[in-house]
Scaffold this motif. Structure first.
Motif, short mmCIF file in Angstrom:
data_model
loop_
_atom_site.label_atom_id
_atom_site.label_comp_id
_atom_site.label_asym_id
_atom_site.label_seq_id
_atom_site.Cartn_x
_atom_site.Cartn_y
_atom_site.Cartn_z
N MET A 73 -15.48 -17.66 -9.47
CA MET A 73 -14.78 -16.47 -9.94
C MET A 73 -13.30 -16.75 -10.24
O MET A 73 -12.69 -16.07 -11.07
CB MET A 73 -14.88 -15.37 -8.90
CG MET A 73 -16.30 -14.89 -8.64
SD MET A 73 -16.43 -13.87 -7.14
CE MET A 73 -15.48 -12.44 -7.60
N LEU A 74 -12.74 -17.78 -9.57
CA LEU A 74 -11.29 -17.99 -9.67
C LEU A 74 -10.84 -18.34 -11.07
O LEU A 74 -9.76 -17.93 -11.51
CB LEU A 74 -10.87 -19.10 -8.69
CG LEU A 74 -10.82 -18.68 -7.22
CD1 LEU A 74 -10.49 -19.87 -6.33
CD2 LEU A 74 -9.80 -17.57 -7.00
N GLN A 75 -11.64 -19.12 -11.81
CA GLN A 75 -11.26 -19.45 -13.18
C GLN A 75 -11.17 -18.19 -14.03
O GLN A 75 -10.25 -18.01 -14.83
CB GLN A 75 -12.26 -20.43 -13.80
CG GLN A 75 -11.86 -20.91 -15.19
CD GLN A 75 -12.92 -21.79 -15.82
OE1 GLN A 75 -14.09 -21.78 -15.42
NE2 GLN A 75 -12.53 -22.55 -16.84
N ARG A 76 -12.09 -17.28 -13.84
CA ARG A 76 -12.08 -16.01 -14.56
C ARG A 76 -10.91 -15.14 -14.10
O ARG A 76 -10.26 -14.46 -14.91
CB ARG A 76 -13.41 -15.29 -14.35
CG ARG A 76 -14.59 -15.99 -15.01
CD ARG A 76 -15.93 -15.55 -14.43
NE ARG A 76 -17.05 -16.13 -15.17
CZ ARG A 76 -17.47 -17.38 -15.03
NH1 ARG A 76 -16.88 -18.19 -14.17
NH2 ARG A 76 -18.48 -17.84 -15.75
N PRO A 244 -10.77 -10.64 -5.97
CA PRO A 244 -11.21 -10.54 -7.37
C PRO A 244 -12.38 -9.58 -7.51
O PRO A 244 -13.31 -9.59 -6.70
CB PRO A 244 -11.62 -11.97 -7.71
CG PRO A 244 -12.00 -12.59 -6.40
CD PRO A 244 -11.15 -11.92 -5.35
N ILE A 245 -12.33 -8.74 -8.53
CA ILE A 245 -13.42 -7.83 -8.85
C ILE A 245 -13.97 -8.26 -10.21
O ILE A 245 -13.35 -8.06 -11.25
CB ILE A 245 -12.95 -6.36 -8.90
CG1 ILE A 245 -12.28 -5.96 -7.58
CG2 ILE A 245 -14.13 -5.45 -9.23
CD1 ILE A 245 -13.18 -5.97 -6.37
N LEU A 246 -15.14 -8.86 -10.18
CA LEU A 246 -15.72 -9.50 -11.36
C LEU A 246 -16.53 -8.52 -12.18
O LEU A 246 -17.28 -7.70 -11.63
CB LEU A 246 -16.60 -10.66 -10.91
CG LEU A 246 -17.24 -11.53 -11.99
CD1 LEU A 246 -16.17 -12.30 -12.76
CD2 LEU A 246 -18.24 -12.49 -11.36
N GLY A 247 -16.39 -8.61 -13.51
CA GLY A 247 -17.21 -7.82 -14.40
C GLY A 247 -18.58 -8.44 -14.60
O GLY A 247 -18.81 -9.62 -14.29
N TYR A 248 -19.49 -7.64 -15.12
CA TYR A 248 -20.87 -8.09 -15.30
C TYR A 248 -21.01 -8.93 -16.56
O TYR A 248 -20.81 -8.45 -17.68
CB TYR A 248 -21.80 -6.87 -15.38
CG TYR A 248 -23.25 -7.18 -15.64
CD1 TYR A 248 -24.03 -7.81 -14.67
CD2 TYR A 248 -23.85 -6.85 -16.84
CE1 TYR A 248 -25.36 -8.10 -14.89
CE2 TYR A 248 -25.19 -7.12 -17.09
CZ TYR A 248 -25.95 -7.76 -16.11
OH TYR A 248 -27.27 -8.04 -16.34
N LYS A 249 -21.31 -10.21 -16.36
CA LYS A 249 -21.56 -11.17 -17.45
C LYS A 249 -20.41 -11.24 -18.45
O LYS A 249 -20.63 -11.36 -19.65
CB LYS A 249 -22.86 -10.83 -18.16
CG LYS A 249 -24.12 -11.03 -17.31
CD LYS A 249 -25.38 -10.84 -18.14
CE LYS A 249 -26.63 -11.06 -17.31
NZ LYS A 249 -27.87 -10.92 -18.12
N VAL A 250 -19.17 -11.13 -17.96
CA VAL A 250 -17.98 -11.29 -18.80
C VAL A 250 -17.01 -12.21 -18.06
O VAL A 250 -17.20 -12.54 -16.89
CB VAL A 250 -17.29 -9.94 -19.11
CG1 VAL A 250 -18.17 -9.06 -19.97
CG2 VAL A 250 -16.89 -9.23 -17.82
N ASN A 251 -15.96 -12.63 -18.76
CA ASN A 251 -14.96 -13.50 -18.14
C ASN A 251 -13.92 -12.72 -17.34
O ASN A 251 -13.10 -13.31 -16.65
CB ASN A 251 -14.24 -14.32 -19.21
CG ASN A 251 -15.16 -15.34 -19.87
OD1 ASN A 251 -16.13 -15.80 -19.26
ND2 ASN A 251 -14.87 -15.69 -21.11
N THR A 252 -13.95 -11.41 -17.45
CA THR A 252 -12.92 -10.59 -16.81
C THR A 252 -13.14 -10.49 -15.30
O THR A 252 -14.24 -10.16 -14.84
CB THR A 252 -12.92 -9.17 -17.41
OG1 THR A 252 -12.63 -9.26 -18.80
CG2 THR A 252 -11.87 -8.30 -16.73
#
Length: 848
Positions: A73-76, A244-252
């Motif tokens: 997740m960190l790269q995103r 980090p709060i990751l989006g679904y199948k996106v880089n955000t």
């Protein structure tokens, strides 16, 4: 020549080996293959946990897997932060006192789209992924719908690639862990951080001083300008912790930034040397109390003061942080609102209006009109309640003791604002008093909803009915003064957690028919409608439902030692325990069914399992009595041989996201029975209906819109409307008359009063029954008969298995409107004026 070729070949081989090694190194951090994940887990176990397999614990493996996921997740995350700060895009700042996130691991695996790879990797290492996922302790950062909505919105903001930062408090302890002892709620410490938190990164270099108490010193400077110098009684430091709060199948990957309170100086060396050991750490203890516990009990004055300190602490840190980010980007303070829009999630962060003015006036030396322009173009306010007593107020003396400078600012805001009010409503003292930021009761108080309303450019409700009632009731005068500010933004829930994660079998069945794009475009569930009459699909649908019910029965047995019938109708009411949510109306119906069986033990009755879950506020006596009543009735009903297991009453303890994910998919019937006009929206109603449960409910909150979407014929409606509630009250509601004229209701109330369910103790529930008979504020007795009648119709409907399956399918198929993605799109387009910003990944090897 030959030697030269050999030399060149060796160079090429070395270069190829270097490339290969670099790829291996990269894969260890970012690779998504099964082998890369296995290698990452092993590396983390050894290098981060300091363990080898023979001595590693279950928690060690959970942490190792979590760090492997976080690495990916960190790269995103870093790419998102860099793009947001360096770009000209606008950033949404969401201020919320709570975030009910739920466990991270499984959700992040889904959003990274590596769930199956991780499952295989862990299997090859000799473990079950489910076994490790169950190890995660969910963050104790929220309590109810407010915090869960904030979590859904953070998920949607990231999934829609909207630049956003969520701000809140890093509570050391959650509200409490609930246990049931002798039927009573017992509160225990929610020490959620006891085993560490692999998802957060401490940003100790990001910290801000927050002043509290003291007094304001005023003087005229050399330029003849009045200076307000706040001399604090004490200072607390806020330290940032980022998740980090990751989006679904996106880089955000957006940021949830939570603040931990610390003392600027954690240890008084002089006091320690003088033998005053307690005094040496006294300041540390006082400062750390601010972020110690979610919602400290505010029955006492010290608890109220601590809550105010908490609210101001996280708001001040957050606004200082935003201003710092803005100025470091090279922008001017005057155009702050072009970079940030700040959403107030209810009144808890509304002190931000006064704090923004303080920062602009006292720190950045802006003139009042310029500062007010920036402030009122920055903030927007979401109201979450129709209960007048829930509109937050602060005793003026208490407020002054904590925030003396802000009291000055609020008085000045009020003075200037009331000039405009008086011009518009000249001579109407009722409206002037209503709109004033200062209440003039027995003791003066500050009205925080009014502060939020005057300082925000937008005000929204969270369901169509709620917004209309806001305009007519608690914010009526505000609507008349500034109608252009008002809009409705009906709440929504994220389908990632509440379907894909919590109900994978149903997700798979749906996807087999309409593909998987519905996960980000929930309106595509409409495609299921054509299968609603298909017997084969109905059977597959109900098989999935039965499997979820069996899973829940196993969980109930493991937790409570109780055996329930998965073939029975699972009647679910899971939510915060409160009189207006009317769990006690549900109990009156259970006793009514029980009495039918006692009168005729051979009666043909649809078997039901009633499942309750929810916490009462620690100081809420009647809510605790409702929990006791549920358990007392359950003890009698569950053990009566005449019942023959046709009725079961379950109170599932410690309701939270983890447990909700097990309960929602198993529900046949969703109880949404609050008094019409009291529930702002609700989101549990959406999650249950999305998972195929049919709703029994009043026309309250989002029930109105759910019924419109799923169809009146697929919704079990009962009870008074909001208008009828008010009319009944205005005409002189006499609950005793309902008791006297309905023999079945009278029988139920008398049984409770006579001690039938409390081992002949006639006093234990007297406070609760007296409130129903003589002060029934939430119209429980008025709606009793209608509720019993609709429940009989539900029994009839459940007997027709094919038709029930059809209605269940249509409930899911028509829930597209209730995605939090839709809600966030409306906020972005109509309030925030923010656009999506697709994120380009940074190559770590090419950054300096």
């Amino acid at each position: 020549m030959k030697n030269k070729i050999q030399k060149e070949n060796k160079i090429e081989e070395a270069a190829a080996e270097q490339v290969k090694n670099n790829i291996l190194v990269e894969d260890a951090r970012t690779g998504l293959s099964v082998d890369a994940l296995k290698r990452a887990i092993s590396n983390n176990l050894f290098y981060v946990q300091g363990k080898y397999p023979e001595i590693a614990t279950r928690n060690d493996y959970f942490m190792a897997i979590s760090y492997a996921v976080r690495d990916r997740m960190l790269q995103r995350w870093t790419s998102s932060v860099r793009q947001y700060i360096s770009g000209k895009n606008k950033i949404v700042s969401y201020l919320s006192a709570e975030y009910l996130l739920g466990p991270h691991l499984a959700n992040n695996l889904i959003n990274l789209d590596i769930y199956s790879q991780m499952e295989q990797a862990v299997k090859e290492l000799g473990f079950s992924l489910d076994w490790l996922i169950d190890k995660e302790v969910e963050p104790g950062l929220g309590n109810g719908g407010l915090g869960r909505l904030a979590a859904c919105y953070m998920d949607s903001l990231a999934s829609l690639e909207v630049p956003a930062i969520g701000y809140g408090i890093r509570y050391q302890f959650g509200i409490f862990e609930q246990a049931i002892s002798d039927g009573w709620q017992v509160e225990d410490t929610d020490n959620w951080l006891r085993r560490g938190n692999p998802w957060e990164i401490a940003r100790r270099e990001i910290s801000y001083d927050v002043k509290l108490g003291g007094h304001v010193q005023r003087y005229i400077d050399e330029k003849g300008k009045l200076i307000n110098n706040w001399i604090p009684g004490w200072v607390v430091k806020g330290v940032a912790y980022d998740t980090p709060i990751l989006g679904y199948k996106v880089n955000t990957a957006n940021t949830l930034r939570l603040w931990k309170s610390e003392a600027p100086r954690t240890f008084d060396f002089q006091s320690f040397n003088a033998g005053e050991y307690s005094n040496a750490v006294n300041q540390k203890i006082i400062c750390e109390n601010i972020s110690k516990v979610l919602y400290p009990n505010d029955e006492q004055i010290e608890g109220k003061k601590l809550r105010l300190q908490q609210q101001y602490f996280f708001v001040s840190c957050s606004l200082q942080d935003m201003i710092n980010i803005h100025l470091r980007s090279g922008d001017k303070i005057e155009n702050f609102y072009e970079k940030f829009v700040v959403q107030l999630n209810d009144t808890h962060p509304s002190i931000g209006i006064a704090e923004m003015m303080r920062l602009l006036l006292d720190v950045h030396r802006m003139e009042w009109d310029d500062a007010w322009k920036v402030t009122t173009k920055t903030f927007a306010y979401t109201n979450h309640t129709l209960l007048p007593e829930a509109l937050e107020t602060w005793d003026l003396e208490l407020f002054a003791s904590v925030l003396p400078r802000h009291l000055d600012i609020i008085y000045e805001i009020n003075k200037r604002f009331l000039v405009d009010v008086t011009l518009k409503f000249f001579g109407n003292h009722q409206k002037i008093d209503s709109l004033s930021l200062i209440g003039e009761g027995r003791r003066k108080y500050i009205k925080m909803a009014n502060l939020a309303s005057v300082g925000s450019f937008a005000i929204n409700g969270v369901a169509s009915l709620h917004t209309e009632l806001l305009k007519k009731t608690v914010l009526k005068d505000w609507y008349e003064f500034s109608p252009e500010k008002f809009s409705n933004k009906t709440n929504g829930v994220t389908p990632r957690r509440w379907m894909v994660l919590s109900n994978p079998q149903l997700t798979k069945l749906i996807t087999s028919k309409i593909g998987d794009t519905w996960i980000k475009h929930l309106e595509e569930l409409k495609g299921l409608e054509k299968y609603a009459e298909d017997p084969e699909f109905q059977q597959a649908w109900m098989e999935v439902k039965l499997e979820q019910k069996k899973k829940l029965t196993r969980k109930i047995h493991g937790t409570l030692g109780m055996i329930v019938n998965p073939e029975s109708l699972f009647d679910i009411q899971v939510k915060r325990i409160h009189e207006y949510k009317r769990q006690h109306l549900n109990v009156l119906h259970i006793i009514t069914l029980y009495n039918r069986i006692k009168r005729n033990p051979d009666i043909d009755i649809v078997p039901r399992t009633f499942i309750f879950a929810g916490k009462s506020a620690p100081g809420y006596r009647k809510a605790k009595l409702i929990i006791k009543l549920i358990n007392a009735v359950g003890k009698v009903v569950n053990n009566d041989p005449d019942v023959k297991d046709r009725l079961k009453v379950v109170f599932y303890p410690n309701y939270n996201v983890t447990n909700a994910q097990k309960i929602y998919p198993a529900a046949d019937l969703s109880e949404q029975i609050s008094t019409a006009g009291k529930e702002a929206s609700g989101t549990g109603n959406m999650k249950l209906s999305l998972n195929g449960a049919l709703t029994v409910g009043t026309l309250d909150g989002a029930n109105v819109e759910i019924r419109e979407c799923v169809g009146e014929e697929n919704f079990f409606l009962f009870g008074l409307t909001a208008d009828e509630v008010e009319k009944t009250k205005s005409e002189g509601y006499r609950p005793w008359e309902y008791y006297k004229n309905n023999k079945y209701l009278r029988e139920v109330i008398d049984q409770i009063n006579d001690g039938y369910f409390s081992q002949l103790d006639q006093l234990i529930f007297k406070e609760l029954t007296d409130s129903l008979l003589y002060d029934d504020q939430f119209m429980v007795l008025a709606d009793y008969q209608s509720y019993v009648e609709i429940q009989d119709k539900i029994d009839e409907a459940f007997r027709d298995k094919s038709n029930w399956a059809r209605m269940s399918i249509l409930n899911t198929a028509r829930m597209g409107k209730f995605s939090s993605d839709r809600s966030i799109r409306e906020y972005c387009n109509e309030i925030w004026k923010v656009e999506s910003v697709p994120v380009e990944l940074i190559d770590p090897s090419k950054t300096s």
